[in-house]
Design an enzyme around this catalytic site. Structure first.
Site, PDB file in Angstrom:
ATOM      1  CB  CYS A 129      35.943  83.628  32.602  1.00 27.67           C
ATOM      2  SG  CYS A 129      36.915  82.424  33.729  1.00 27.67           S
ATOM      3  CG  HIS A 253      38.512  80.123  29.848  1.00 29.56           C
ATOM      4  ND1 HIS A 253      39.305  80.207  30.162  1.00 29.56           N
ATOM      5  CD2 HIS A 253      37.646  80.522  30.130  1.00 29.56           C
ATOM      6  CE1 HIS A 253      39.498  79.468  31.514  1.00 29.56           C
ATOM      7  NE2 HIS A 253      38.132  80.011  31.486  1.00 29.56           N
TER       8      HIS A 253
HETATM    9  C1  2RA Z   1      38.127  78.502  35.492  1.00 28.48           C
HETATM   10  N1  2RA Z   1      36.193  79.759  35.032  1.00 28.48           N
HETATM   11  O1  2RA Z   1      38.504  78.921  34.954  1.00 28.48           O
HETATM   12  C2  2RA Z   1      37.170  79.534  36.044  1.00 28.48           C
HETATM   13  C3  2RA Z   1      37.383  80.849  36.935  1.00 28.48           C
HETATM   14  N2  2RA Z   1      36.955  81.533  37.331  1.00 28.48           N
HETATM   15  O2  2RA Z   1      38.842  77.649  36.532  1.00 28.48           O
END
Ligand code: 2RA
Length: 350
Positions: A129, A253
């Protein structure tokens, strides 16, 4: 006939988002079969407005399946995606088990859809991600200017660590909201108690560590950003440096990106490219307070880009701020889009 889709891990966090996405998108599927661990078998879940009974993961569950999506832990995918492929399905895997396998393409449909066709193991991987939250915008800029270097810092939401991450943030905030804490060394740490999956308090804090520790002080998340960006963009020597940070955000994110290009760039050109790029929303008018933030982006599909500036000391480089919902484009949506690319290929071949 329309292809049959299996969703493996249908009851999990990403699986749940996936059922919502499959219900919203253009329906290219015949049967949608829901598969989960034996303890969830028999449960009824709603997809496309209909109740579907979950079946237990087994070899027989892949009978007559054309495309099988996997939203399960690495070790479950490592064992079962090859089994689905051996039964004749194309496996689209959202775990880390196959991402760097040279015989498994790593696909972002807006950037490298052609790669999905070459799949010697019958498996296609979905990126992590963190990479996915910025790569659609980077792919569009690369196509125009030729990317030579990426230096990124991530601001990663706690849902990237699963339910445990979300529960930990909520519990810690519950303990300290309304207090005067956050003014003395260690006062937050003493009160929050259980740190959950994090090495430091996540409420009222930022934690410069995401994933697990690897060689030379890098984390697994930082190496994924580097390795996956190179593979998706087809640039094996791309210079990539990442620092991954966990922040007290539930979902979405964000990343700051310093992107350097072979050619000189201007903000006006970058705006034009980003505004026209499929899957990207340019939201960049800081004078009006307009730039993406996770609180506004969560629950949406695109990659949002703002704060586009040309680096003051380098006419070849841009600075940007990017946000993407880590459970949608960062996981379920990209997997669904890959599956649709395969469905179109299978349907055209009939
Ligand atoms: C996280 N990218 O945000 C990782 C999840 N796959 O921890």
């Amino acid at each position: 006939r329309k292809p049959t889709l299996a969703v493996v891990g249908a009851t999990g966090a990403v699986g749940t988002v996936m059922l919502g996405i499959l219900s919203e998108r253009k329906d290219v599927w015949g049967e949608i079969r829901l598969i989960a661990s034996p303890r969830s078998a028999g449960k009824k879940l709603t997809v496309r407005g209909e109740e579907v009974e979950v079946v237990a993961l087994s070899e027989e569950a892949f009978e007559d399946v054309d495309v099988a999506m996997f939203d399960v832990p690495d070790e479950v995918s490592a064992q079962w995606a090859p089994i689905a492929a051996a039964k004749g399905a194309v496996a689209v895997d959202n775990s880390g088990a196959f991402r760097m396998d040279p015989d498994v393409p790593l696909v972002v449909p807006e950037v490298n859809p052609h790669a999905a066709r070459i799949r010697p193991r019958g498996i296609i991987s979905n990126p992590n991600c963190t990479t996915l939250s910025m790569i659609v915008a980077m792919g569009a800029l690369h196509a125009e200017f030729g990317l030579s270097e990426l230096i990124v810092s991530s601001y990663q939401a706690v849902s990237g660590s699963g339910k445990e991450g979300v529960d930990t943030l909520r519990e810690q905030i519950g303990k300290i909201a309304g207090t005067e804490l956050g003014t003395q060394p260690g006062d937050v740490r003493r009160v929050v108690g259980d740190l959950g999956p994090y090495p430091a308090p996540i409420a009222f804090n930022v934690v410069p560590f995401a994933g697990s520790l690897k060689e030379d002080g890098w984390t697994s998340e930082e190496l994924k950003v580097r390795n996956e960006s190179r593979k998706i963009l087809g640039l094996p020597d791309l210079r990539v440096t990442a620092t991954c940070v966990r922040v007290p955000v539930v979902t979405t994110h964000s990343l700051t990106v310093h992107a350097r290009f072979e050619n000189e760039v201007t903000v006006a050109q970058a705006h034009e490219i980003l505004a026209a790029a499929p899957g990207v929303v340019l939201y960049d008018n800081p004078a009006a307070g307009e730039f993406p933030t996770p609180a506004d982006v969560v629950g949406t599909d695109p990659t949002w880009v703002g704060r586009v500036r040309r680096s003051m000391d380098d006419p070849h480089a841009l600075e940007l701020f990017v946000c993407g919902d880590n459970l949608r484009k960062g996981a379920a949506l990209n997997t669904a889009q890959i599956a649709e690319v395969v469905a179109a290929e299978l349907t055209a071949a009939v």
